[in-house]
Design a protein around this motif. Sequence first.
Motif, PDB file in Angstrom:
ATOM      1  N   ASP A 109      -9.913   1.934  -3.182  1.00  0.00           N
ATOM      2  CA  ASP A 109      -8.550   2.434  -3.367  1.00  0.00           C
ATOM      3  C   ASP A 109      -8.511   3.104  -4.735  1.00  0.00           C
ATOM      4  O   ASP A 109      -9.368   2.855  -5.573  1.00  0.00           O
ATOM      5  N   TYR A 156       4.774  -5.066   9.299  1.00  0.00           N
ATOM      6  CA  TYR A 156       3.778  -3.981   9.283  1.00  0.00           C
ATOM      7  C   TYR A 156       2.745  -4.206  10.400  1.00  0.00           C
ATOM      8  O   TYR A 156       1.987  -5.161  10.354  1.00  0.00           O
ATOM      9  N   GLY A 211      -8.658   3.030   1.185  1.00  0.00           N
ATOM     10  CA  GLY A 211      -7.247   2.856   0.811  1.00  0.00           C
ATOM     11  C   GLY A 211      -6.821   1.449   1.191  1.00  0.00           C
ATOM     12  O   GLY A 211      -5.782   1.249   1.818  1.00  0.00           O
ATOM     13  N   ASP A 222     -10.925   7.865  -5.461  1.00  0.00           N
ATOM     14  CA  ASP A 222      -9.861   8.772  -5.029  1.00  0.00           C
ATOM     15  C   ASP A 222     -10.403   9.551  -3.839  1.00  0.00           C
ATOM     16  O   ASP A 222     -11.315  10.369  -3.971  1.00  0.00           O
ATOM     17  N   TYR A 262       4.223  -5.598  -2.965  1.00  0.00           N
ATOM     18  CA  TYR A 262       3.911  -4.804  -1.756  1.00  0.00           C
ATOM     19  C   TYR A 262       3.820  -5.699  -0.511  1.00  0.00           C
ATOM     20  O   TYR A 262       4.476  -5.442   0.505  1.00  0.00           O
ATOM     21  N   VAL A 294      -6.057   2.733   7.047  1.00  0.00           N
ATOM     22  CA  VAL A 294      -4.784   2.231   7.592  1.00  0.00           C
ATOM     23  C   VAL A 294      -3.644   2.543   6.627  1.00  0.00           C
ATOM     24  O   VAL A 294      -3.631   2.067   5.488  1.00  0.00           O
TER      25      VAL A 294
HETATM   26  C1  LIG Z   1       0.567   2.130   2.449  1.00  0.00           C
HETATM   27  S1  LIG Z   1      -0.746   1.591   1.420  1.00  0.00           S
HETATM   28  C2  LIG Z   1      -1.886   0.977   2.642  1.00  0.00           C
HETATM   29  C3  LIG Z   1      -2.779  -0.087   2.081  1.00  0.00           C
HETATM   30  C4  LIG Z   1      -3.544  -0.883   3.122  1.00  0.00           C
HETATM   31  N1  LIG Z   1      -4.519  -0.063   3.815  1.00  0.00           N
HETATM   32  C5  LIG Z   1      -2.586  -1.497   4.094  1.00  0.00           C
HETATM   33  O1  LIG Z   1      -2.646  -1.161   5.293  1.00  0.00           O
HETATM   34  O2  LIG Z   1      -1.768  -2.341   3.667  1.00  0.00           O
HETATM   35  C6  LIG Z   1      -1.534   3.118   0.907  1.00  0.00           C
HETATM   36  C7  LIG Z   1      -2.698   2.900  -0.040  1.00  0.00           C
HETATM   37  O3  LIG Z   1      -3.390   4.152  -0.177  1.00  0.00           O
HETATM   38  C8  LIG Z   1      -3.814   4.258  -1.517  1.00  0.00           C
HETATM   39  N2  LIG Z   1      -4.035   5.682  -1.814  1.00  0.00           N
HETATM   40  C9  LIG Z   1      -3.127   6.689  -1.779  1.00  0.00           C
HETATM   41  N3  LIG Z   1      -3.700   7.851  -2.096  1.00  0.00           N
HETATM   42  C10 LIG Z   1      -5.019   7.576  -2.340  1.00  0.00           C
HETATM   43  C11 LIG Z   1      -6.124   8.357  -2.718  1.00  0.00           C
HETATM   44  N4  LIG Z   1      -6.007   9.671  -2.926  1.00  0.00           N
HETATM   45  N5  LIG Z   1      -7.335   7.757  -2.856  1.00  0.00           N
HETATM   46  C12 LIG Z   1      -7.448   6.419  -2.649  1.00  0.00           C
HETATM   47  N6  LIG Z   1      -6.438   5.603  -2.304  1.00  0.00           N
HETATM   48  C13 LIG Z   1      -5.224   6.175  -2.148  1.00  0.00           C
HETATM   49  C14 LIG Z   1      -2.693   3.625  -2.323  1.00  0.00           C
HETATM   50  O4  LIG Z   1      -3.087   3.239  -3.615  1.00  0.00           O
HETATM   51  C15 LIG Z   1      -2.301   2.443  -1.437  1.00  0.00           C
HETATM   52  O5  LIG Z   1      -2.988   1.281  -1.792  1.00  0.00           O
END
Ligand SMILES: C[S@@+](CC[C@H](N)C(=O)[O-])C[C@H]1O[C@@H](n2cnc3c(N)ncnc32)[C@H](O)[C@@H]1O
Length: 205
Positions: free
Chosen positions: A86, A39, A64, A108, A30, A126
């Motif tokens: 997360d 990003y 997240g 979640d 990632y 974010v």
């Molecule tokens: C695009 S990544 C962003 C991660 C970090 N905040 C960043 O900016 O790099 C989206 C994140 O949201 C988490 N995510 C998605 N749906 C979620 C949920 N329902 N509850 C908790 N985390 C979630 C994913 O596991 C992932 O790590």
Amino acid sequence: MAKEKFLNQTYQLETPEDTFAHYEAWAETYDEEITENDYAQPRRCAAALAQYSSSSEINVLDIGCGSGLSGMALSDSGFKNIDGCDFSPAMLEKAMNTDVYKKLFLADINQELNIEAETYDAVSAVGVLAFAHIRTEALRQMLRTIKSEGLLVIGLNEHYWEGDSVGEKIRSLVEEGEVELLFEEYGEHLPGADIGGWVAVLRKK
Ligand SMILES: C[S@@+](CC[C@H](N)C(=O)[O-])C[C@H]1O[C@@H](n2cnc3c(N)ncnc32)[C@H](O)[C@@H]1O
């Protein structure tokens, strides 16, 4: 062998189950793939939060948090007390290696959160409000975890901002007297993939 790319699939996810499997598989690469695309949201959100924060000592929850890029940007902006959560164990394991979080836990955000009300001075979300990710309705849950007068910063791509009327939902929260909108700005999200995005900072009343 060329490494598998995941970024494009992110915009085709349809269910939370797809999203969970997606990040479990993407965790290893990632940071590399997302950084290749410059990003911008972690640094934009951290800077916006710092602009309205009274101190670098406030406790911030990075919702997240993924592999920790958003927490590292908060740390680079001076924040010292950062927790993260997360729903992907593989992403959280990466976040553990960053050393910027005081506490990391599985959660979640679309379900009821097991976090006491009014725990945090600020919440940062974010890149997590997105299709099949965290729903805009979860903003209310996020606000519940924030102390009165605390801050919420969100950064998200322009497609979800428009597709789920996020700006209008924020204005409803303002009209209901739940929050004050301090900052709202369109700018870069993932410039390498030509995707723009919004940053908003809300103060809980
Ligand atoms: C695009 S990544 C962003 C991660 C970090 N905040 C960043 O900016 O790099 C989206 C994140 O949201 C988490 N995510 C998605 N749906 C979620 C949920 N329902 N509850 C908790 N985390 C979630 C994913 O596991 C992932 O790590």
